[in-house]
Structure formats: structure tokens, C-alpha cells
Write a protein that holds these residues in place. Structure first.
Motif, mmCIF file in Angstrom:
data_model
loop_
_atom_site.group_PDB
_atom_site.id
_atom_site.type_symbol
_atom_site.label_atom_id
_atom_site.label_comp_id
_atom_site.label_asym_id
_atom_site.label_seq_id
_atom_site.Cartn_x
_atom_site.Cartn_y
_atom_site.Cartn_z
ATOM 1 N N ARG A 237 -25.928 -13.107 -6.001
ATOM 2 C CA ARG A 237 -25.172 -14.331 -5.732
ATOM 3 C C ARG A 237 -25.635 -15.042 -4.464
ATOM 4 N N LEU A 238 -25.988 -14.283 -3.444
ATOM 5 C CA LEU A 238 -26.457 -14.903 -2.213
ATOM 6 C C LEU A 238 -27.757 -15.657 -2.454
ATOM 7 N N LEU B 272 -26.965 -18.885 -4.307
ATOM 8 C CA LEU B 272 -26.394 -19.914 -3.433
ATOM 9 C C LEU B 272 -27.478 -20.571 -2.591
ATOM 10 N N MET C 95 -19.184 -17.181 5.596
ATOM 11 C CA MET C 95 -18.952 -16.106 4.628
ATOM 12 C C MET C 95 -18.660 -14.790 5.338
ATOM 13 N N VAL D 61 -20.192 -14.132 -1.337
ATOM 14 C CA VAL D 61 -20.207 -15.509 -1.808
ATOM 15 C C VAL D 61 -18.864 -15.789 -2.481
#
Length: 228
Positions: free
Chosen positions: A35-36, A39, A102, A110
Motif C-alpha cells: 500500500r505504501l 500511494l 501517517m 496507509v
């Protein structure tokens, strides 16, 4: 000669049927493994090609593996690491600032809601929708990029001009089960055929149901508007 079907819902149904057939493997083209990375890649993709982003992130993701790596990075060094990306100075700041947020508010994870994602610096609805769909398997809206914006207007599916207004239109007309794939199909078609300046209407699978076909001879295809 291109025409528009009786209703926008009918137009969407016909368009989607044909594009599903034409691009059966259409999906996101950004490379990421978590997910990082997703993003970061989507932030970098604003006004930049996915091909360029993938080339840059191939080494970026080796250097910056954790959210702490971005949060603790020297912003000038991070910007230099992104120097082939458009607006790399601003995007370096967005990524570093978002990483710190975050850590401070989301335990280094995230976020998984629209409101929390759009609180991150440099993240609007488009970026948030991509992260939700491909990072969290949550489909909350339609990703409206330049291809979706251009082709939806050319096809007469929406008359709106701003991405937020176009998304609202599409969410009312497009079946919810198709929201995610709608974007991928339109991106594929925009890259292959319905380009911004020289759309290949003669070989387009949608030509006969497109009211903006240049074969009509009275359309400004650069803008998608009828000529006066």
C-alpha cells in the motif's frame, strides 16, 4: 456517423460491453507491491506517465522501503531521487509530509478511508480512489483521470468539465460493479485509440455510438466539443 444512444445509461452499457471485449486484461499499470508503494506511485503519477513513474520507482522502492524512510528523508535528497518526475520538488514534499502524518496519526499505515486519505498532503479524490481500490479493495467512487474525463465527455456520458463533477455524474450513471473497471477500460482506450489530439475514429470500436466522432466532420476532438 457517430450517434448517441437514447439514454446515458444505455450509452454506458453499450460502451462498457464493447470495451470489456476490446480490453479484457485492462488493469492498473503502476508497479507496486504494498500500500505504501501504491500511494507513493500514485502521488508521483500526477501529470506524469505511468511508464516514467515505474522507471523511477524501480530504484526508489529499494532505497525507501518503510514509511519511516520517507518521513526521515532529507527533502532535497528525496527530490533529487525523483528528478525525472514532473514537479518532483513538490511531490517530494507531499510524500515526506504524508509519511510523517501517517506515523503520527495512523501508526505508520496507509489510511483506508476517503477522508483520512485526502487529509494527506498532495492526495485528492483521484489518488485516494486509486489507493482505496487497489490497496484496500474498497470501491467508493470512480477514478477520473484525463482519459476518463476526455472520453466520457466525447461519448456524451457527461457534460461536466471538473473531475469532481464528472465523478458524481458517473457514479449516478455507471453501475457500481463497473466503477473500478470503467477507469481502466477508458485509460486503455485512451492510450490505444481515443487519444487527446489525434483519435483514430476510423478504427474505433465505439465510432458508431460516439456523438463526437470526427467522421461527422463537425467536432473539435481536442476539446470534445461540437464546433459552433
Amino acid at each position: 456517423m457517430g450517434t448517441q444512444l437514447d439514454t446515458r445509461e444505455a450509452q454506458v452499457e453499450e460502451v462498457l460491453d464493447r470495451l470489456y471485449d476490446a480490453y479484457p486484461d485492462s488493469t492498473i499499470s503502476l508497479n507496486f507491491s504494498n500500500r505504501l508503494e501504491l500511494l507513493v506511485a500514485v502521488i508521483l503519477s500526477a501529470q506524469c506517465t505511468d511508464e516514467r513513474v515505474n522507471k523511477e520507482t524501480a530504484h526508489l522502492f529499494e532505497k525507501y522501503e518503510m514509511v519511516e524512510d520517507y518521513a526521515n528523508a532529507d527533502v532535497d535528497e528525496l527530490s533529487e531521487d525523483l528528478n525525472s518526475i514532473t514537479y518532483h520538488n513538490s511531490k517530494a514534499d507531499y510524500i515526506k509530509t504524508s509519511a510523517q502524518l501517517m506515523l503520527d496519526e495512523h501508526d505508520g499505515e496507509v489510511p483506508d478511508t476517503m477522508d483520512e486519505l485526502t487529509d494527506l498532503k498532495g492526495v485528492g479524490r483521484k489518488t485516494a480512489n486509486v489507493v482505496l481500490q487497489h490497496g484496500h479493495d474498497v470501491v467508493e467512487g470512480v477514478v477520473v483521470d484525463t482519459h476518463v474525463q476526455r472520453i466520457s465527455r466525447r461519448l456524451g456520458i457527461t457534460d461536466e468539465e471538473r473531475p469532481e463533477a464528472i465523478e458524481r455524474d458517473l457514479m449516478e450513471i455507471v453501475p457500481e460493479d463497473d466503477w473500478q473497471q470503467y477507469t481502466h477500460l477508458f485509460i486503455s482506450h485512451g492510450r490505444a485509440t481515443c487519444t487527446a489530439r489525434n483519435p483514430d475514429c476510423a478504427d474505433c470500436v465505439l465510432e458508431d455510438v460516439c456523438p463526437s466522432s470526427k467522421l461527422d466532420g463537425d467536432v473539435d476532438l481536442a476539446s470534445g466539443e461540437k464546433w459552433a
